[in-house]
Write a protein that holds these residues in place. Structure first.
Motif, PDB file in Angstrom:
ATOM      1  N   GLU A  38       7.693   3.723 -12.496  1.00 17.77           N
ATOM      2  CA  GLU A  38       8.119   2.337 -12.740  1.00 17.77           C
ATOM      3  C   GLU A  38       9.373   1.991 -11.948  1.00 17.77           C
ATOM      4  OE1 GLU A  38       7.646   4.504 -15.499  1.00 17.77           O
ATOM      5  OE2 GLU A  38       5.567   3.841 -15.742  1.00 17.77           O
ATOM      6  N   HIS A  41       9.988   1.358  -5.789  1.00 18.50           N
ATOM      7  CA  HIS A  41       9.626   0.152  -5.050  1.00 18.50           C
ATOM      8  C   HIS A  41       8.229   0.361  -4.456  1.00 18.50           C
ATOM      9  CE1 HIS A  41       9.698  -2.769  -1.737  1.00 18.50           C
ATOM     10  NE2 HIS A  41      10.622  -3.411  -2.449  1.00 18.50           N
ATOM     11  N   GLU A  42       7.521  -0.710  -4.212  1.00 16.17           N
ATOM     12  CA  GLU A  42       6.163  -0.620  -3.662  1.00 16.17           C
ATOM     13  C   GLU A  42       6.132   0.150  -2.331  1.00 16.17           C
ATOM     14  OE1 GLU A  42       2.239  -0.889  -4.156  1.00 16.17           O
ATOM     15  OE2 GLU A  42       3.718  -1.640  -5.582  1.00 16.17           O
ATOM     16  N   LYS A  43       7.167  -0.012  -1.518  1.00 15.34           N
ATOM     17  CA  LYS A  43       7.240   0.710  -0.235  1.00 15.34           C
ATOM     18  C   LYS A  43       7.340   2.218  -0.460  1.00 15.34           C
ATOM     19  CE  LYS A  43       7.336  -2.991   2.369  1.00 15.34           C
ATOM     20  NZ  LYS A  43       6.238  -3.354   3.241  1.00 15.34           N
ATOM     21  N   GLU A  44       8.079   2.619  -1.482  1.00 16.88           N
ATOM     22  CA  GLU A  44       8.189   4.044  -1.807  1.00 16.88           C
ATOM     23  C   GLU A  44       6.854   4.587  -2.304  1.00 16.88           C
ATOM     24  OE1 GLU A  44      12.808   4.389  -3.249  1.00 16.88           O
ATOM     25  OE2 GLU A  44      11.407   3.281  -4.532  1.00 16.88           O
ATOM     26  N   LYS A  45       6.176   3.813  -3.125  1.00 19.82           N
ATOM     27  CA  LYS A  45       4.860   4.233  -3.630  1.00 19.82           C
ATOM     28  C   LYS A  45       3.869   4.407  -2.489  1.00 19.82           C
ATOM     29  CE  LYS A  45       5.355   1.907  -8.074  1.00 19.82           C
ATOM     30  NZ  LYS A  45       4.879   0.803  -8.931  1.00 19.82           N
ATOM     31  N   ASN A  46       3.861   3.451  -1.557  1.00 20.08           N
ATOM     32  CA  ASN A  46       2.946   3.544  -0.409  1.00 20.08           C
ATOM     33  C   ASN A  46       3.219   4.793   0.410  1.00 20.08           C
ATOM     34  OD1 ASN A  46       1.724   1.131  -1.112  1.00 20.08           O
ATOM     35  ND2 ASN A  46       2.928  -0.090   0.316  1.00 20.08           N
ATOM     36  N   LYS A  49       1.962   7.893  -1.418  1.00 20.11           N
ATOM     37  CA  LYS A  49       0.498   7.981  -1.321  1.00 20.11           C
ATOM     38  C   LYS A  49       0.090   8.538   0.040  1.00 20.11           C
ATOM     39  CE  LYS A  49      -0.336   4.109  -4.429  1.00 20.11           C
ATOM     40  NZ  LYS A  49      -0.727   2.685  -4.506  1.00 20.11           N
ATOM     41  N   ASP A  80       4.322   3.352   7.828  1.00 20.57           N
ATOM     42  CA  ASP A  80       4.746   3.184   6.440  1.00 20.57           C
ATOM     43  C   ASP A  80       6.228   3.518   6.271  1.00 20.57           C
ATOM     44  OD1 ASP A  80       2.262   2.330   5.609  1.00 20.57           O
ATOM     45  OD2 ASP A  80       1.676   4.243   4.709  1.00 20.57           O
TER      46      ASP A  80
END
Length: 129
Positions: A38, A41-46, A49, A80
């Motif tokens: 949670e 940040h979305e960039k870290e999640k990408n 992955k 990324d």
């Protein structure tokens, strides 16, 4: 710039610069940092992955005798990472110590993957550019 070896090498050199600024070296590894999904940040999640795909890409490249799979994966990882780098402060401007430590560690892992992927391709990566 673009899908080229020097573009990837430049990103690796940039990561090494970040690690130098953060005073991270082979004998000075940062302590492990725990973060919840949670908090990311979305960039870290990408980026996370993308990192998880590396072992599978290596297996597929070996099974199919296709080093291009490693080259394409490394390029996608660098894209990324550069998006992450441009959108989120890693060391400078980031006042959350936990976030700094996590992003430095993430950068270090990306740098290691780039280096290992390029080593498999027989391409060196510079520490500085």
């Amino acid at each position: 710039q673009g899908n080229t070896g020097p573009f990837i090498q430049y990103t690796y050199a940039r990561i090494q610069s970040i690690l130098r600024k953060a005073k991270v070296g082979n004998d000075n590894l940062p302590n492990a940092v725990e973060v919840s999904i949670e908090e990311l940040h979305e960039k870290e999640k990408n980026l996370l992955k993308q990192l998880q795909l590396f072992p599978e890409v290596i297996q597929n490249a070996a099974a199919n005798h296709s080093p291009a799979l490693i080259a394409n994966y490394t390029y996608d990882l660098v894209k990324d990472y550069n998006s992450f780098f441009q959108n989120l402060p890693i060391v400078m401007g980031n006042h959350n110590e936990n976030s700094v430590a996590f992003r430095v560690q993430l950068s270090q892992v990306v740098g290691n993957i780039i280096k290992n992927g390029f080593k498999l391709l027989g391409i060196s990566v510079p520490e500085r550019m």
